[in-house]
Design a protein around this motif. Structure first.
Motif, PDB file in Angstrom:
ATOM      1  N   TYR A   1       0.887  -1.146   0.056  1.00 14.20           N
ATOM      2  CA  TYR A   1      -0.080   0.051   0.047  1.00 14.20           C
ATOM      3  C   TYR A   1       1.054   1.288   0.023  1.00 14.20           C
ATOM      4  O   TYR A   1       2.058   1.187   0.256  1.00 14.20           O
TER       5      TYR A   1
ATOM      6  N   HIS B   1       6.248   8.724  -3.554  1.00 16.62           N
ATOM      7  CA  HIS B   1       5.414   7.663  -3.340  1.00 16.62           C
ATOM      8  C   HIS B   1       5.161   6.565  -4.293  1.00 16.62           C
ATOM      9  O   HIS B   1       5.339   5.400  -4.121  1.00 16.62           O
TER      10      HIS B   1
ATOM     11  N   LYS C   1       6.572  -1.898   1.803  1.00 16.51           N
ATOM     12  CA  LYS C   1       5.390  -1.267   2.396  1.00 16.51           C
ATOM     13  C   LYS C   1       4.170  -2.417   2.492  1.00 16.51           C
ATOM     14  O   LYS C   1       3.315  -1.934   1.458  1.00 16.51           O
TER      15      LYS C   1
ATOM     16  N   GLY D   1       8.842   4.143  14.464  1.00 22.58           N
ATOM     17  CA  GLY D   1       7.543   4.062  14.881  1.00 22.58           C
ATOM     18  C   GLY D   1       6.945   2.955  14.289  1.00 22.58           C
ATOM     19  O   GLY D   1       7.302   2.512  13.026  1.00 22.58           O
TER      20      GLY D   1
ATOM     21  N   HIS E   1       4.212   3.684  12.684  1.00 22.95           N
ATOM     22  CA  HIS E   1       3.944   4.170  11.427  1.00 22.95           C
ATOM     23  C   HIS E   1       4.516   5.690  11.163  1.00 22.95           C
ATOM     24  O   HIS E   1       4.071   6.384  10.513  1.00 22.95           O
TER      25      HIS E   1
ATOM     26  N   ILE F   1       8.826   9.068   3.159  1.00 18.02           N
ATOM     27  CA  ILE F   1       9.000   9.916   2.316  1.00 18.02           C
ATOM     28  C   ILE F   1       9.271  11.219   3.196  1.00 18.02           C
ATOM     29  O   ILE F   1      10.222  12.121   2.497  1.00 18.02           O
TER      30      ILE F   1
ATOM     31  N   THR G   1       8.354  11.333  12.275  1.00 19.49           N
ATOM     32  CA  THR G   1       7.894  11.914  11.092  1.00 19.49           C
ATOM     33  C   THR G   1       7.094  10.909  10.393  1.00 19.49           C
ATOM     34  O   THR G   1       7.318   9.660  10.312  1.00 19.49           O
TER      35      THR G   1
HETATM   36  N1  PDD Z   1       2.833   4.739   7.499  1.00 12.08           N
HETATM   37  N2  PDD Z   1       7.523   3.784   9.146  1.00 12.08           N
HETATM   38  C1  PDD Z   1       6.269   3.199   9.145  1.00 12.08           C
HETATM   39  C2  PDD Z   1       6.659   1.673   9.498  1.00 12.08           C
HETATM   40  C3  PDD Z   1       5.465   3.693   8.470  1.00 12.08           C
HETATM   41  O1  PDD Z   1       4.471   2.745   8.193  1.00 12.08           O
HETATM   42  C4  PDD Z   1       5.360   4.974   7.803  1.00 12.08           C
HETATM   43  C5  PDD Z   1       4.146   5.462   7.234  1.00 12.08           C
HETATM   44  C6  PDD Z   1       6.339   5.740   8.193  1.00 12.08           C
HETATM   45  C7  PDD Z   1       6.686   7.084   7.466  1.00 12.08           C
HETATM   46  O2  PDD Z   1       6.490   7.214   6.263  1.00 12.08           O
HETATM   47  P1  PDD Z   1       6.079   8.501   5.138  1.00 12.08           P
HETATM   48  O3  PDD Z   1       6.934   9.566   5.924  1.00 12.08           O
HETATM   49  O4  PDD Z   1       6.340   7.928   3.896  1.00 12.08           O
HETATM   50  O5  PDD Z   1       4.387   8.465   5.463  1.00 12.08           O
HETATM   51  C8  PDD Z   1       7.476   5.054   8.700  1.00 12.08           C
HETATM   52  C9  PDD Z   1       1.667   5.355   6.600  1.00 12.08           C
HETATM   53  C10 PDD Z   1       1.315   6.920   6.912  1.00 12.08           C
HETATM   54  C11 PDD Z   1       0.372   4.314   7.059  1.00 12.08           C
HETATM   55  O6  PDD Z   1       0.878   3.216   7.398  1.00 12.08           O
HETATM   56  O7  PDD Z   1      -0.676   4.804   6.801  1.00 12.08           O
END
Ligand code: PDD
Length: 285
Positions: free
Chosen positions: A31, A47, A146, A179, A181, A205, A240
């Motif tokens: 995703y 992305h 992802k 983290g 997310h 990103i 972030t």
């Molecule tokens: N999550 N690390 C993980 C494990 C993540 O799932 C995410 C993003 C990020 C940050 O990535 P970015 O800056 O590209 O959003 C880091 C998305 C937002 C989600 O799971 O909905």
């Protein structure tokens, strides 16, 4: 609400996939999550490149990358989002395969699902700073992909919320990774530290933009692990993410960071980030 599913724009209630979709049976899919700023898809190419990478690593047959932007724009028009800030969720699973078996057929058609959501403004809530908890990483060894297989992240985030925290930060062998997310950053002697890109973290990103903005403004960024046993030396932390933007961390487990106040350098980097967002062109492209 109209969503996109397998070449069709359909009302949400009519968006159905087979129970033999490999996404449902095996979490066999990937995703992306994108947002707009000033009605422009933020870092869209980055992305899409990450989506291509995830699909390629999993050998999922999808090549219609050129159509994605048009689908999003059409969804924005149909759902009356053109004047609003919105978020885009894109999920591509390997597709339908019957009967159930672990190994996949090479020729199956992927299931493509895209929907939009109105963006929520979280800044007032998050900019005061958040608590995070540390959690041993129990995810697989390909966190650079992802994948929709998110159980450890789901459990860790739920545990964080139950502990009155906003996020769980995964640790492994004395290393702080990221983290559930979000990506994780620390500040020590006015230099920024964050885990290096590897199979252990997602290449965020927002992480990439933050590193670029720091370097453009002569803030040194070290893509080096923050060690658990060195955590106390750090003066500031932040996380972030697309939704989270740059959020100050003011508490880790039971310990306050910077007396529970957002850090000075964190606020400066946040300002660079907001300026960068506001410099984006004002059109839905
Ligand atoms: N999550 N690390 C993980 C494990 C993540 O799932 C995410 C993003 C990020 C940050 O990535 P970015 O800056 O590209 O959003 C880091 C998305 C937002 C989600 O799971 O909905």
């Amino acid at each position: 609400m109209i969503v996109f599913l397998n070449d069709k724009f359909v009302p949400l209630e009519k968006a159905k996939v087979s129970v033999f979709d490999r996404g449902f049976l095996f979490a066999d899919g990937v995703y992306e999550f994108i947002r707009t700023y000033n009605n422009k898809l933020f870092e869209f190419e980055a992305h899409i490149n990450r989506l291509k990478y995830s699909l390629n690593e999993l050998k999922i047959n999808f090549n219609d990358f050129d159509k994605i932007k048009d689908i999003i724009l059409k969804l924005a028009v149909i759902n009356n989002f053109t004047e609003k800030e919105f978020e885009v969720y894109i999920q591509i699973t390997r597709g339908y395969q019957f009967p159930r078996k672990h190994n996949f057929n090479e020729d199956i058609n992927p299931t493509v699902f895209i929907f939009l959501n109105e963006s929520e403004n979280l800044r007032d809530k998050l900019n005061k700073g958040v608590k995070v908890i540390l959690e041993e990483d129990k995810r697989w060894n390909r966190c650079d992909i992802k994948s929709i297989s998110l159980i450890p992240a789901v459990l860790a985030k739920t545990k964080a919320l139950k502990s009155s925290a906003f996020e769980s930060i995964f640790t492994k062998d004395n290393k702080i990774l990221e983290g559930s997310h979000t990506n994780f950053f620390g500040v020590y002697k006015n230099e920024v530290y964050t885990a290096p890109l590897s199979n252990l973290i997602l290449s965020g990103i927002t992480r990439k933009v933050v590193i670029k903005l720091c370097r453009a403004n002569n803030i040194k960024v070290n893509e080096e692990y923050i060690k658990l046993d060195e955590l106390n030396f750090f003066e500031e932390f932040f996380i972030t993410g697309t939704k989270t933007e740059i959020t100050p961390v003011v508490q880790i487990n039971d310990k306050l960071v910077n007396n529970g106040m957002p850090g000075k350098l964190t606020s400066i980097i946040q300002k660079y980030f907001y300026d960068y967002i506001n410099s984006q062109r004002n059109s839905l492209t």
